[in-house]
Write a protein that holds these residues in place. Structure first.
Motif, mmCIF file in Angstrom:
data_model
loop_
_atom_site.group_PDB
_atom_site.id
_atom_site.type_symbol
_atom_site.label_atom_id
_atom_site.label_comp_id
_atom_site.label_asym_id
_atom_site.label_seq_id
_atom_site.Cartn_x
_atom_site.Cartn_y
_atom_site.Cartn_z
ATOM 1 N N MET A 130 0.832 -1.199 0.000
ATOM 2 C CA MET A 130 0.000 0.000 0.000
ATOM 3 C C MET A 130 0.868 1.252 0.000
ATOM 4 S SD MET A 130 -3.404 -0.584 2.263
ATOM 5 C CE MET A 130 -2.518 -0.805 3.779
ATOM 6 N N ARG A 150 1.870 1.591 -3.286
ATOM 7 C CA ARG A 150 0.668 1.646 -4.120
ATOM 8 C C ARG A 150 0.730 0.617 -5.251
ATOM 9 N NH1 ARG A 150 -2.039 6.242 -2.662
ATOM 10 N NH2 ARG A 150 -0.816 7.885 -1.687
ATOM 11 N N SER A 170 -3.828 3.105 -8.672
ATOM 12 C CA SER A 170 -2.841 2.934 -7.602
ATOM 13 C C SER A 170 -3.054 3.940 -6.478
ATOM 14 C CB SER A 170 -1.432 3.083 -8.174
ATOM 15 O OG SER A 170 -1.212 4.405 -8.633
ATOM 16 N N GLN A 171 -3.598 5.113 -6.798
ATOM 17 C CA GLN A 171 -3.846 6.111 -5.762
ATOM 18 C C GLN A 171 -5.026 5.745 -4.873
ATOM 19 O OE1 GLN A 171 -4.357 9.726 -7.983
ATOM 20 N NE2 GLN A 171 -2.176 9.918 -8.511
ATOM 21 N N ARG A 182 -6.029 1.594 -1.625
ATOM 22 C CA ARG A 182 -6.371 1.354 -0.215
ATOM 23 C C ARG A 182 -7.878 1.249 -0.010
ATOM 24 N NH1 ARG A 182 -2.348 5.842 2.605
ATOM 25 N NH2 ARG A 182 -0.423 5.147 1.587
ATOM 26 N N LEU A 205 4.218 0.377 -10.399
ATOM 27 C CA LEU A 205 2.994 0.363 -9.593
ATOM 28 C C LEU A 205 2.294 -0.989 -9.622
ATOM 29 C CD1 LEU A 205 1.502 3.806 -10.707
ATOM 30 C CD2 LEU A 205 2.861 3.320 -8.672
#
Length: 746
Positions: free
Chosen positions: A128, A131, A272-273, A276, A304
């Motif tokens: 995380m 990412r 990827s941003q 989470r 990524l």
């Protein structure tokens, strides 16, 4: 103040058949349709009623067309259908078995990746921070036409075992990031409809609302869905018990190489941003090499991804399995001749590497065989075929007598039997039953001997008879394989095999013959086991002899170490090489090779040498090439030069060189352009076209300007179609001319 009255609009434009939408003034009160009553300009779709749809003729009727022997067409059609259902079921089972290992590995990867997301382990925490998105690089090979079926099966496996949220994206549907998000959200939001009937209304309302296609909207939707699932009672959660808790979102890029680099980069960076909040897992479908990921994506984007590589089974291995299960078996009575099989294999090897296209070609062979061969009614299991023989009519018996293989059989019989075969139907039916039984026994014996020969020849240097069993099968079907030079060279190489390889091959042959259904191979198995026992005895005797010789040689060397005795020993070795005698192992090896050679000569007779092989073997390779080997240039020329070949309209029949005025406009224009040179004057071309067309319109039509406009429009359309097909192009030399591009054009 009352509104001014509206004048009734013009009558609506009639809607074309098939439910095509047209724009028109919709004032439907006179027609009695109030659902589209409006004074505004609108677009409506009227779908045709299912009752009014034209019912296509029964498929069984095609078996009667062009065939005088239509009495068994229904039974032939039923047999063809039954056979294809069995083959289709077998191919689907083969596909599942071949993909099982790959799908199991992918499911394991998804479970492992998602468990890390749920448990928030150290590894996932590190991921995380960087990412990283879990990504499976699925290398499927260049057989792109088969990928759709693979991804469809994969999607079903994932939806049944991992998550209901699976989206399949194609490059042609995703030219930009906005289109990609629309496709992604559109597919994902429809995944939840099947959970519960009460939830279905909510999901439909959600999908009907105008939602901005963004990652934030997708995350919000996912959180609402997972919360709703978690708050359900245990009774309602039974439907989704097979899925993981808070299931991941799987996005499959079916053709990763075809996606625009910018679209992929933007999507991966955005995903990827938000990794989470959204448990996203990617699957890249790759046809070439995994290195394409690093070629398309810069390091800042590829870093990524947490990529794991998965390799599917080779398409050649898949084809070998299909041939082994469908052709080299006695389960199905239908067989392919050498030329037909070679056509299908060549299309596979030199065109598309598609196993599905090979199966479709095989299906076409089945349909062609049962449609064109009246005696294919006997192409079924032996027990059923014997029953059908008894009910053959006199015309069907005459069809049997006309078979080339049966003629050869009759010529080999004595005169009394020849007369009975050609005149007595009852006697003929008894002989047919016996010949069909012999053909069935031939197939039972052919397959194990072919596999045994392949065991010996597949490991020889340079593979004289081919490395794959399909190559050996084609060689055996083509002619007597033992009469070829390749077979002779294979025997010579087999006579030089070492002991360990020879023993291994014999053990494989024992397993093949022991598992075969042929009743004649019990003695063959005993003989092969006897060879193995003799090799084992030779090995034991050789070990004892080596120990004795080593002791005696050491004593002799101690006694005779002078130059005279050494020279004498060398001369003895040279003499022994000149007059060398075969050892026991070499004699046994020759005996084994001769035994296999006898099996080949007895059981691998070409199928076209067997009587009544036409009933089970499809050998019309020309029909297969006509349907599968595309020849667009010939097809276009035939269609434009002789439209009767395709339209089957008797009015279009004309003598060679003449131009029929009843032919389609493009055919008239095409024939006229063949009479021109490199450059064609459009005015002269139009006048010639008008002359041909006016022959059918009549002399009175020439005086009307409206007819001239219509002819002019028809000419322009036909010339445009001809340009679209690539026969002509505008010329820069003269503005009122066009240049020919084919058959003598520039």
């Amino acid at each position: 103040m009352s509104p001014p009255p509206f004048a009734p609009p013009p009558p609506p434009v009639p809607f074309p058949a098939g439910g095509l939408a047209v724009t028109a003034w919709n004032w439907e009160r006179e027609r009695g349709d109030m659902s589209t009553c409006s004074v505004s300009k609108g677009c409506f779709v009227f779908k045709p009623s299912p009752k009014k749809r034209r019912v296509s003729p029964k498929t069984a009727d095609y078996f009667r067309e062009g065939n005088n022997d239509s009495e068994d067409s229904g039974l032939r059609f039923a047999t063809c259908q039954s056979l294809w259902k069995q083959i289709k079921s077998e191919t689907e089972q083969i596909q599942e078995e071949l993909n099982k290992q790959l799908f199991d590995n992918l499911v394991s990867f998804l479970r492992r990746s998602h468990s890390e997301f749920q448990e928030k382990t150290t590894e996932w925490t590190c991921r995380m921070k960087s990412r990283e998105i879990p990504t499976a690089a699925l290398v499927l090979g260049v057989n792109v036409t088969d990928h759709d079926l693979t991804f469809k099966s994969l999607s079903e496996v994932l939806q049944n075992n991992i998550t209901p949220y699976v989206a399949l994206l194609q490059a042609k549907d995703c030219p930009g990031i906005k289109n990609l998000m629309q496709k992604l959200m559109g597919q994902l939001m429809n995944c939840y409809i099947d959970v519960d009937s009460s939830d279905e209304e909510d999901c439909v309302q959600v999908s009907q609302n105008r939602i901005r296609c963004s990652m934030a909207s997708l995350i919000s939707w996912y959180e609402n869905i997972t919360k709703k699932t978690d708050s359900e009672t245990p009774s309602k959660k039974r439907t989704s018990s097979r899925h993981l808790q808070s299931p991941p979102v799987v996005v499959i890029f079916k053709d990763m190489e075809s996606f625009t680099t910018k679209v992929l980069q933007d999507f991966l960076v955005i995903s990827s941003q938000h990794i989470r909040e959204l448990p996203l897992i990617l699957i890249f479908g790759i046809a070439t090499s995994p290195m394409i990921i690093h070629s398309l994506l810069p390091h800042s984007v590829s870093s990524l991804l947490c990529i794991e590589l998965f390799q599917s089974l080779s398409c050649k291995e898949h084809l070998s399995t299909i041939i082994d299960k469908l052709l080299l078996t006695t389960q199905f009575a239908f067989k392919l001749s050498e030329k037909v099989l070679q056509v299908l294999i060549n299309i596979f090897l030199y065109h598309d590497f598609s196993v599905q296209n090979f199966i479709k070609g095989f299906q076409l062979c089945i349909v062609e065989h049962f449609c064109s061969q009246p005696l294919s009614v006997l192409c079924c299991r032996l027990v059923e075929a014997k029953k059908r023989v008894n009910s053959l009519s006199h015309s069907q018996c005459e069809n049997v007598r006309r078979l080339p293989s049966f003629r050869r059989y009759v010529e080999s019989q004595v005169s009394e039997k020849q007369i009975a075969l050609l005149t007595a139907d009852n006697f003929l039916k008894e002989v047919i039953q016996k010949l069909l039984e012999d053909l069935h026994v031939y197939h039972e014996n052919y397959v194990p001997v072919l596999r045994c020969l392949h065991v010996f020849t597949s490991s020889l240097p340079k593979y004289p008879l081919g490395k794959q069993i399909r190559e050996l099968h084609c060689a055996c079907l083509e002619n007597r394989v033992w009469e070829t030079e390749e077979y002779e060279s294979s025997l010579q190489l087999a006579r030089m095999l070492n002991k360990s390889d020879l023993v291994t091959m014999l053990q494989k042959c024992v397993e093949i013959f022991a598992s075969s259904s042929g009743k004649e191979f019990d003695k063959v198995v005993e003989k092969l086991k006897e060879f193995l026992t003799q090799f084992q005895k030779l090995e034991v005797a050789g070990a004892c002899q080596e120990r004795g010789e080593s002791v005696s040689s050491q004593k002799e060397l101690q006694k005779k170490t002078d130059l005279y005795h050494l020279q004498k020993t060398l001369l003895e070795l040279k003499e022994s090489r000149r007059s060398k005698k075969l050892t026991k192992f070499e004699m046994l090896r020759f005996e084994v090779v001769d035994f296999i050679d006898n099996l080949v000569r007895n059981y691998l007779v070409p199928a076209d040498h067997k009587t009544l092989h036409e009933i089970m073997y499809f050998n019309t390779a020309s029909a297969l090439r006509e349907h599968l080997n595309a020849a667009p240039r010939i097809a276009l020329h035939t269609a434009l030069n002789n439209p009767y070949c395709y339209l089957k309209n008797r009015a279009l029949k004309s003598d060679g060189g003449t131009i029929s005025n009843k032919a389609p406009d493009i055919c008239i224009v095409y024939k006229l352009h063949l009479e021109c040179g490199r450059l064609i004057n459009l005015v002269d071309w139009l006048e010639a076209f008008s002359t041909v067309v006016m022959a059918v319109e009549g002399p009175n039509a020439a005086a009307s300007d409206q007819v001239d406009d219509i002819i002019h429009a028809r000419f322009i359309r036909a010339v445009s179609e001809l340009e679209l097909l690539g026969f002509i192009k505008p010329s820069k030399q003269k503005t009122d001319h066009v240049a020919r591009l084919t058959w003598g054009g520039c």
